[in-house]
Structure formats: structure tokens, C-alpha cells
Design a protein around this motif. Structure first.
Motif, short mmCIF file in Angstrom:
data_model
loop_
_atom_site.label_atom_id
_atom_site.label_comp_id
_atom_site.label_asym_id
_atom_site.label_seq_id
_atom_site.Cartn_x
_atom_site.Cartn_y
_atom_site.Cartn_z
N GLN A 198 147.57 62.26 15.56
CA GLN A 198 147.01 61.53 14.42
C GLN A 198 145.57 61.10 14.64
O GLN A 198 144.83 60.93 13.68
CB GLN A 198 147.88 60.30 14.13
CG GLN A 198 149.27 60.64 13.66
CD GLN A 198 149.27 61.39 12.34
OE1 GLN A 198 148.52 61.05 11.43
NE2 GLN A 198 150.09 62.42 12.24
N PRO B 232 141.78 66.87 12.69
CA PRO B 232 142.83 67.22 11.73
C PRO B 232 143.06 68.73 11.66
O PRO B 232 142.12 69.52 11.78
CB PRO B 232 142.26 66.71 10.40
CG PRO B 232 141.26 65.67 10.77
CD PRO B 232 140.66 66.15 12.06
N TYR C 101 151.17 69.67 15.22
CA TYR C 101 150.69 68.39 14.70
C TYR C 101 151.78 67.35 14.88
O TYR C 101 152.92 67.54 14.45
CB TYR C 101 150.34 68.57 13.22
CG TYR C 101 149.84 67.34 12.51
CD1 TYR C 101 148.68 66.69 12.91
CD2 TYR C 101 150.51 66.84 11.38
CE1 TYR C 101 148.20 65.57 12.22
CE2 TYR C 101 150.04 65.73 10.69
CZ TYR C 101 148.88 65.11 11.12
OH TYR C 101 148.41 64.01 10.45
N ILE D 253 153.82 64.01 14.19
CA ILE D 253 154.16 63.13 13.06
C ILE D 253 154.63 61.78 13.59
O ILE D 253 155.54 61.70 14.41
CB ILE D 253 155.28 63.78 12.21
CG1 ILE D 253 154.77 65.06 11.55
CG2 ILE D 253 155.80 62.80 11.17
CD1 ILE D 253 153.73 64.84 10.51
N GLU D 254 154.00 60.72 13.10
CA GLU D 254 154.37 59.37 13.52
C GLU D 254 154.97 58.54 12.40
O GLU D 254 155.59 57.51 12.66
CB GLU D 254 153.15 58.65 14.09
CG GLU D 254 152.60 59.31 15.35
CD GLU D 254 151.36 58.64 15.88
OE1 GLU D 254 150.81 57.76 15.17
OE2 GLU D 254 150.93 58.97 17.00
N GLU D 255 154.77 58.97 11.15
CA GLU D 255 155.31 58.26 9.99
C GLU D 255 155.76 59.29 8.96
O GLU D 255 155.17 60.37 8.84
CB GLU D 255 154.27 57.35 9.36
CG GLU D 255 153.75 56.26 10.28
CD GLU D 255 152.64 55.44 9.64
OE1 GLU D 255 152.41 55.60 8.42
OE2 GLU D 255 152.01 54.65 10.35
N GLN E 145 153.33 61.07 6.50
CA GLN E 145 152.46 62.12 7.02
C GLN E 145 152.99 63.52 6.75
O GLN E 145 152.25 64.50 6.80
CB GLN E 145 152.23 61.91 8.52
CG GLN E 145 151.42 60.66 8.81
CD GLN E 145 151.58 60.14 10.22
OE1 GLN E 145 152.36 60.68 11.02
NE2 GLN E 145 150.86 59.08 10.55
N SER F 294 151.07 65.23 3.94
CA SER F 294 149.62 65.33 4.09
C SER F 294 149.15 66.77 4.16
O SER F 294 149.92 67.69 4.46
CB SER F 294 149.19 64.60 5.37
OG SER F 294 149.71 65.27 6.51
N ALA G 79 149.70 68.08 7.76
CA ALA G 79 151.01 68.66 8.05
C ALA G 79 151.15 70.04 7.42
O ALA G 79 151.73 70.95 8.02
CB ALA G 79 152.12 67.73 7.56
#
Length: 213
Positions: free
Chosen positions: A91, A95, A111, A113-115, A118, A121, A124
Motif C-alpha cells: 500500500q 501503485p 499487490y 491488500i490490507e482493507e 482496496q 481500487s 487491485a
């Protein structure tokens, strides 16, 4: 959601010099490959670009010998210069859409993912696979936003068809559960790098994964 099966890398090793605890990184990596590791990410957070590149070049000679893809963590210059298979970003890194523009030849773009938000997005969307980070919190990741747990993998699997790589205190005791929840790949660090016998540790993990798949 039905998973995209274009990511055939069930056992994913994340490695650095520090993780190998005084042993030669190339030896640990080769032993891990011989034990069944399918893909390797070189993650060096505390070395210069020059040293990172030198390590990447030596490691790529090993991975190329066995036909194993090499992923570089968060260093586009090193990834491109060494001719890696791809790059993994988080994150707070470059990007994925910018990576795509800068490196059209990137074959595997990961990539983290923490939330949940996302997942929707553009970052992603541009990625080839998603790292679910961390499944279980680790002392080495002090900036954890979400500890996903097995339920988190299951929830993300329902929302995306992209390949999912579970990382964060993964080992042979929880790998099967993560795969059943929807992970396509199990990423490990200490479970192999810190093991007394990396080849045996990799073999045991690979067997667990294959038994579920």
C-alpha cells in the motif's frame, strides 16, 4: 467467487538475508526449491540498491536453473535490471498501474491488500495476484492494518476471482485451512528460512498444500 487458476504457484517463499539467520541465502533458496517451492520473492528492506541488485542477480541464477519465477519486492529498478518475472508492491509502494506503465514486460505483479475497500481500487485491478497481508500478525510487521485470519481469506475469495496469496505466520499447521478458505498460494518466510532443514520444511508444506488441492 470462482478463483482464476492461472497462478500455479502453491508454495511461495519470501526470503531475505536476515531471514536466513546467518546461513547463505542462495543455499536456503536452492534447498527450498528442491523441497518444492514454486516461486520466490526477494525482499530486502535494509540494504542499498547496489547490494539488492547483486543479491538479485545471484539468486536469479539459481531460480533460472530450476525454472522458478523470481519476484522482487518493491524495487522496480532492481526487478527490471535483473529481468525478474515480476514485482510485489504494498500500500505504501509504487501503485500497480504505474508499475504497468513503467514496466510493460512485467509478467507477475502482486499487490498486498490490507482493507476490503482496496479490492475495488484501480491498483487491485492492475495486479495479477493479491497478497492477503497478514493472515496472522507477525512481530516483523509493525504497521499491520488488518489481521485477516482465515475468515478474512474466505470473505475476500467471495469478492474477487484474482489469485490470492496468504502471508503472515503461515506454516504447515494452518496452510490447509487457508487453502480451503480460498487461498491459491501459501507464502512463508520463517517456516522455511529459519527451519533447520529448509528442504524438508518446504517438502512438508508442499505436501500439505497438494493434499488439499
Amino acid at each position: 467467487m470462482k478463483a482464476d487458476r492461472s497462478f500455479p504457484y502453491g508454495l511461495y517463499l519470501v526470503i531475505s538475508g536476515a531471514d536466513c539467520r546467518g546461513r547463505d541465502l542462495l543455499w536456503v533458496a536452492e534447498e527450498a526449491i528442491l523441497g518444492g517451492v514454486d516461486i520466490i520473492q526477494l525482499r530486502e528492506k535494509s540494504v542499498s540498491d547496489t547490494e539488492f541488485l547483486a543479491k538479485a542477480e545471484r539468486l536469479k541464477a539459481v531460480t533460472d536453473r530450476y525454472g522458478v519465477p523470481l519476484i522482487i519486492n518493491d524495487n522496480l529498478r532492481v526487478a527490471m535490471q535483473v529481468g525478474a518475472a515480476g514485482i510485489h508492491v504494498g500500500q505504501r509502494d509504487m501503485p500497480p498501474p504505474i508499475v504497468r506503465d513503467a514496466w510493460p514486460g512485467c509478467r507477475l505483479l502482486g499487490y498486498s491488500i490490507e482493507e476490503l475497500a482496496q479490492l475495488e481500487s484501480t491498483a487491485a485491478a492492475a495486479a495479477d495476484y493479491l497478497g492477503i497481508s497478514p493472515v496472522f500478525s507477525t512481530p516483523t510487521k509493525a504497521d499491520t492494518v488488518t489481521e485477516w485470519g482465515i475468515a478474512g481469506i474466505r470473505k475476500i475469495r467471495r469478492l474477487t476471482a484474482k489469485p490470492l496469496v496468504a502471508i503472515g505466520r503461515m506454516n504447515r499447521d494452518n496452510a490447509a485451512e487457508a487453502i480451503r478458505a480460498g487461498a491459491d498460494s501459501i507464502a512463508v518466510v520463517s517456516a522455511i528460512c529459519a527451519a533447520e532443514h529448509p528442504r524438508l520444511a518446504a517438502s512438508e508444506l508442499k505436501q500439505v498444500i497438494e493434499n488439499v488441492k
